[in-house]
Scaffold this motif. Sequence first.
Motif, short mmCIF file in Angstrom:
data_model
loop_
_atom_site.label_atom_id
_atom_site.label_comp_id
_atom_site.label_asym_id
_atom_site.label_seq_id
_atom_site.Cartn_x
_atom_site.Cartn_y
_atom_site.Cartn_z
N GLY A 15 0.79 -1.22 0.00
CA GLY A 15 0.00 0.00 0.00
C GLY A 15 0.82 1.27 0.00
N GLY A 16 2.12 1.13 0.23
CA GLY A 16 3.00 2.28 0.28
C GLY A 16 3.45 2.73 -1.09
N SER A 17 4.34 3.73 -1.09
CA SER A 17 4.82 4.33 -2.34
C SER A 17 6.34 4.47 -2.33
N LEU A 18 6.89 4.46 -3.51
CA LEU A 18 8.30 4.73 -3.72
C LEU A 18 8.44 5.48 -5.04
N ARG A 19 9.50 6.29 -5.15
CA ARG A 19 9.81 6.91 -6.43
C ARG A 19 11.24 6.53 -6.81
N LEU A 20 11.36 5.85 -7.92
CA LEU A 20 12.67 5.47 -8.44
C LEU A 20 13.18 6.56 -9.37
N SER A 21 14.49 6.71 -9.37
CA SER A 21 15.14 7.65 -10.30
C SER A 21 16.15 6.89 -11.15
N CYS A 22 16.35 7.38 -12.34
CA CYS A 22 17.35 6.82 -13.25
C CYS A 22 18.15 8.01 -13.80
N ALA A 23 19.37 8.14 -13.32
CA ALA A 23 20.22 9.25 -13.75
C ALA A 23 21.12 8.79 -14.90
N ALA A 24 21.15 9.58 -15.96
CA ALA A 24 21.92 9.24 -17.14
C ALA A 24 23.09 10.19 -17.34
N SER A 25 24.19 9.63 -17.76
CA SER A 25 25.36 10.46 -18.09
C SER A 25 25.31 10.83 -19.56
N GLY A 26 26.09 11.81 -19.94
CA GLY A 26 26.14 12.18 -21.35
C GLY A 26 25.13 13.24 -21.71
N ARG A 27 25.28 13.76 -22.92
CA ARG A 27 24.45 14.86 -23.36
C ARG A 27 23.39 14.43 -24.36
N THR A 28 23.18 13.13 -24.49
CA THR A 28 22.24 12.64 -25.49
C THR A 28 21.00 12.01 -24.88
#
Length: 124
Positions: A15-28
């Motif tokens: 019933g809970g929540s999470l927020r995942l992040s995906c950090a990308a390198s580079g300028r594309t």
Amino acid sequence: QVQLVESGGGLVQAGGSLRLSCAASGRTFDTYIMGWFRQAPGKEREFVAAITRSSGNTYVADSVKGRFAISRDNAKNTMYLQMNSLKPEDTAVYYCATKRPGYGLASTAGYDDWGQGTQVTVSS
């Protein structure tokens, strides 16, 4: 090649929540369609969600529709997965990946660069 790093996983009650992040390198980063996949122990990696380059279109697997939402911020080279109303069956390692031309959105074969994954565990 794009380097991807997932974060935001953890242990949460049903019933809970999470927020995942995906950090990308580079300028594309903004040239890629991006996707989220997950893999539970003993199971194949499965599609969760995908988002087009300008966030104009999003696609979410039926199993998480209405509970999960994908978004991206191209200025920050980051993609997100907001997960609400989590269930024990959502327990898995979650991966982000860059889409390559050809193949369908839900096929792992259609993705080139993968992060190392972040563990999400939902307790009942």
